[in-house]
Design an enzyme around this catalytic site. Structure first.
Site, mmCIF file in Angstrom:
data_model
loop_
_atom_site.group_PDB
_atom_site.id
_atom_site.type_symbol
_atom_site.label_atom_id
_atom_site.label_comp_id
_atom_site.label_asym_id
_atom_site.label_seq_id
_atom_site.Cartn_x
_atom_site.Cartn_y
_atom_site.Cartn_z
ATOM 1 N N HIS A 66 80.032 -0.893 81.874
ATOM 2 C CA HIS A 66 78.887 -0.095 82.723
ATOM 3 C C HIS A 66 80.252 0.524 83.257
ATOM 4 O O HIS A 66 80.376 1.584 83.957
ATOM 5 C CB HIS A 66 79.235 -1.066 84.366
ATOM 6 C CG HIS A 66 77.953 -1.802 84.252
ATOM 7 N ND1 HIS A 66 77.633 -3.253 85.189
ATOM 8 C CD2 HIS A 66 77.040 -2.174 84.056
ATOM 9 C CE1 HIS A 66 76.856 -3.724 85.142
ATOM 10 N NE2 HIS A 66 75.644 -2.914 83.613
ATOM 11 N N SER B 227 77.482 -13.556 89.455
ATOM 12 C CA SER B 227 76.508 -13.500 89.518
ATOM 13 C C SER B 227 75.619 -13.217 89.078
ATOM 14 O O SER B 227 73.473 -13.777 89.128
ATOM 15 C CB SER B 227 76.619 -12.071 91.254
ATOM 16 O OG SER B 227 76.349 -11.297 90.860
HETATM 17 C C1 BV8 Z 1 69.414 0.487 84.658
HETATM 18 C C2 BV8 Z 1 79.450 -0.171 87.907
HETATM 19 C C3 BV8 Z 1 67.604 1.938 83.875
HETATM 20 C C4 BV8 Z 1 79.937 0.555 88.848
HETATM 21 C C5 BV8 Z 1 77.569 -1.871 88.130
HETATM 22 C C6 BV8 Z 1 64.863 -5.045 86.348
HETATM 23 C C7 BV8 Z 1 65.036 -6.417 86.981
HETATM 24 C C8 BV8 Z 1 65.653 -5.348 88.499
HETATM 25 C C9 BV8 Z 1 66.392 -3.558 88.567
HETATM 26 C C10 BV8 Z 1 66.695 -3.950 87.672
HETATM 27 C C11 BV8 Z 1 66.133 -4.230 86.618
HETATM 28 N N1 BV8 Z 1 66.244 -3.190 85.734
HETATM 29 C C12 BV8 Z 1 67.146 -2.240 86.253
HETATM 30 C C13 BV8 Z 1 67.294 -2.693 87.424
HETATM 31 C C14 BV8 Z 1 67.948 -1.579 88.855
HETATM 32 C C15 BV8 Z 1 69.342 -2.274 88.524
HETATM 33 C C16 BV8 Z 1 69.465 -3.587 89.774
HETATM 34 O O1 BV8 Z 1 69.817 -4.607 88.517
HETATM 35 N N2 BV8 Z 1 69.800 -3.631 90.773
HETATM 36 C C17 BV8 Z 1 69.577 -5.125 90.937
HETATM 37 C C18 BV8 Z 1 70.970 -5.533 92.112
HETATM 38 C C19 BV8 Z 1 68.025 -6.109 91.105
HETATM 39 N N3 BV8 Z 1 70.111 -1.820 87.456
HETATM 40 C C20 BV8 Z 1 70.717 -0.720 87.157
HETATM 41 O O2 BV8 Z 1 70.352 0.408 87.832
HETATM 42 C C21 BV8 Z 1 71.070 -0.565 86.094
HETATM 43 N N4 BV8 Z 1 70.727 1.123 85.623
HETATM 44 O O3 BV8 Z 1 69.025 -0.007 85.032
HETATM 45 O O4 BV8 Z 1 68.824 1.977 84.474
HETATM 46 C C22 BV8 Z 1 66.738 1.819 85.232
HETATM 47 C C23 BV8 Z 1 67.335 2.609 85.957
HETATM 48 C C24 BV8 Z 1 66.369 2.444 87.638
HETATM 49 C C25 BV8 Z 1 64.756 1.779 87.048
HETATM 50 C C26 BV8 Z 1 64.958 1.198 86.292
HETATM 51 C C27 BV8 Z 1 65.808 1.137 85.001
HETATM 52 C C28 BV8 Z 1 72.379 -0.297 86.570
HETATM 53 C C29 BV8 Z 1 73.193 -1.197 86.980
HETATM 54 C C30 BV8 Z 1 74.563 -1.087 86.934
HETATM 55 C C31 BV8 Z 1 75.515 -0.566 87.649
HETATM 56 N N5 BV8 Z 1 76.750 -0.548 87.975
HETATM 57 N N6 BV8 Z 1 79.221 -1.381 88.225
HETATM 58 C C32 BV8 Z 1 81.048 0.144 90.174
HETATM 59 O O5 BV8 Z 1 81.304 -0.994 89.588
HETATM 60 O O6 BV8 Z 1 81.128 0.405 91.408
HETATM 61 S S1 BV8 Z 1 76.931 -3.056 89.140
HETATM 62 C C33 BV8 Z 1 78.031 -4.444 89.443
HETATM 63 O O7 BV8 Z 1 78.080 -4.921 90.349
HETATM 64 C C34 BV8 Z 1 79.051 -5.290 88.341
HETATM 65 O O8 BV8 Z 1 79.219 -4.317 87.165
HETATM 66 C C35 BV8 Z 1 77.794 -5.928 88.100
HETATM 67 O O9 BV8 Z 1 77.363 -5.679 87.226
HETATM 68 C C36 BV8 Z 1 77.058 -6.099 88.780
HETATM 69 C C37 BV8 Z 1 77.221 -7.398 90.291
HETATM 70 O O10 BV8 Z 1 78.760 -7.894 89.499
HETATM 71 P P1 BV8 Z 1 79.037 -9.615 89.298
HETATM 72 O O11 BV8 Z 1 80.537 -8.712 88.241
HETATM 73 O O12 BV8 Z 1 78.202 -10.834 88.677
HETATM 74 O O13 BV8 Z 1 80.490 -9.624 90.515
HETATM 75 P P2 BV8 Z 1 79.528 -9.926 91.940
HETATM 76 O O14 BV8 Z 1 80.495 -10.664 92.831
HETATM 77 O O15 BV8 Z 1 77.791 -9.566 91.802
HETATM 78 O O16 BV8 Z 1 79.861 -11.341 91.579
HETATM 79 C C38 BV8 Z 1 80.968 -12.063 91.492
HETATM 80 C C39 BV8 Z 1 80.594 -13.709 91.071
HETATM 81 O O17 BV8 Z 1 81.987 -14.232 90.461
HETATM 82 C C40 BV8 Z 1 79.983 -14.746 91.378
HETATM 83 O O18 BV8 Z 1 78.403 -15.301 91.159
HETATM 84 C C41 BV8 Z 1 81.157 -15.858 92.021
HETATM 85 O O19 BV8 Z 1 80.727 -16.906 92.582
HETATM 86 C C42 BV8 Z 1 81.933 -15.860 90.725
HETATM 87 N N7 BV8 Z 1 83.631 -15.804 91.315
HETATM 88 C C43 BV8 Z 1 84.830 -15.514 92.170
HETATM 89 N N8 BV8 Z 1 85.814 -15.521 92.002
HETATM 90 C C44 BV8 Z 1 85.470 -17.068 90.563
HETATM 91 C C45 BV8 Z 1 83.704 -16.204 90.245
HETATM 92 N N9 BV8 Z 1 83.932 -17.217 89.010
HETATM 93 C C46 BV8 Z 1 85.238 -17.799 88.700
HETATM 94 N N10 BV8 Z 1 86.128 -18.100 88.918
HETATM 95 C C47 BV8 Z 1 86.157 -17.209 89.975
HETATM 96 N N11 BV8 Z 1 87.892 -16.995 90.578
#
Ligand code: BV8
Length: 255
Positions: free
Chosen positions: A122, A192
């Site tokens: 990303h 996540s």
């Molecule tokens: C795209 C950079 C073509 C910017 C980020 C298929 C199905 C559904 C939706 C889609 C699909 N395909 C595409 C989509 C749309 C979308 C998507 O996935 N939406 C989701 C919300 C449903 N994807 C996109 O738009 C992607 N582009 O597909 O382009 C396209 C375009 C349009 C339509 C179709 C296709 C681009 C996605 C990238 C976005 N950019 N980041 C920035 O940083 O600001 S995403 C960002 O959130 C992160 O990079 C990461 O990828 C994501 C999730 O975050 P995590 O890193 O997992 O963090 P989170 O806080 O959620 O979780 C933390 C975890 O750690 C938890 O589980 C917690 O329990 C755990 N934890 C906490 N502490 C600890 C721990 N674990 C261990 N030790 C600890 N101490």
């Protein structure tokens, strides 16, 4: 045999190790994750900040938010989880195996911990680009004096990250998909697993025959073979010591 021992056995046998990380791996470095009670998205819609539409609508707001995250990342220090993954890479490669770390994180901490075989799916907060020309720059580690900041070609500076609705760098996707061909163990650490296409890599690895393991403080929707529940900064050093011996875990990590 409990999950930890099964994972240790799988890692001992592995010749091709791929790791997929998310914001959870940087929580122990003091960086906020996206989801959860202390997450950036708490009470805020990702679309309001991490999309090209948000930048077009309010470039000053988006620029200021990313600049604050950039400075926080530059001020942070890699933790025992980052260090353990860098050590794991060295151990696997020195033993003649293959290794690749795929991260969704844009904070740069894996490389600062010494990881070399890293793919930033990303993008990165430390590199910005002119939103018109696309020319990349690495701003000084000081706050921008204006938001949005002027780009080198008359546009505005935007972070060189992948926003929602934007496609991932082809090179990054190709490297990830190529690694799945030789991967026999996938570690999914601190994500996540809800954002695609990164989250789909878990199923693709399993489909290609890899053993899949989640390291997280809680279970996620990821469909994996084993779950090791706990902070990555504790679980990963413990796993390294169990597999590679007492000196390979990181000295900082307790237990
Ligand atoms: C795209 C950079 C073509 C910017 C980020 C298929 C199905 C559904 C939706 C889609 C699909 N395909 C595409 C989509 C749309 C979308 C998507 O996935 N939406 C989701 C919300 C449903 N994807 C996109 O738009 C992607 N582009 O597909 O382009 C396209 C375009 C349009 C339509 C179709 C296709 C681009 C996605 C990238 C976005 N950019 N980041 C920035 O940083 O600001 S995403 C960002 O959130 C992160 O990079 C990461 O990828 C994501 C999730 O975050 P995590 O890193 O997992 O963090 P989170 O806080 O959620 O979780 C933390 C975890 O750690 C938890 O589980 C917690 O329990 C755990 N934890 C906490 N502490 C600890 C721990 N674990 C261990 N030790 C600890 N101490």
């Amino acid at each position: 045999m409990e999950a930890f021992d099964q994972v240790a056995t799988a890692l001992r046998r592995a010749r091709g190790v791929v790791v997929l990380t998310g914001a959870g791996v940087s929580v122990e470095s003091g960086l906020r994750p996206f989801r959860g009670p202390d997450g950036w998205w708490q009470g805020r819609d990702a679309a309001s900040l991490a999309t090209p539409e948000a930048f077009a609508a309010d470039p000053a707001l988006v620029s200021a938010w990313y600049d604050a995250r950039r400075l926080a990342a530059l001020g942070a220090v890699p933790n025992a989880a980052h260090e353990a993954l860098a050590q794991l890479e060295r151990n696997v490669v020195e033993a003649g195996g293959r290794f690749l770390l795929l991260t969704q994180n844009v904070d740069g901490l894996h490389r600062r911990a010494g990881s070399e075989r890293v793919v930033e799916l990303h993008g990165s907060l430390t590199v910005w680009r002119d939103h018109r020309s696309g020319r990349r720059v690495t701003p000084d580690p000081t706050p921008f004096t204006a938001h949005p900041a002027p780009g080198p070609d008359g546009g505005w500076l935007r972070p060189d990250v992948v926003w929602f609705g934007e496609v991932l760098p082809r090179q990054a996707l190709d490297a990830a998909e190529a690694a799945l061909a030789w991967c026999d163990l996938l570690l999914v650490v601190g994500t996540s697993a809800v954002v695609y296409p990164a989250a789909a890599l878990v199923g693709q690895a399993a489909w290609a025959g890899a053993v899949t393991v989640e390291v997280n403080v809680e279970a996620t929707p990821a469909d994996v073979d084993h779950r090791l529940t706990g902070p990555a900064g504790v679980v990963l050093p413990r796993l390294l010591r169990a597999v590679f011996g007492p000196n390979s875990g990181h000295p900082l990590a307790g237990g």
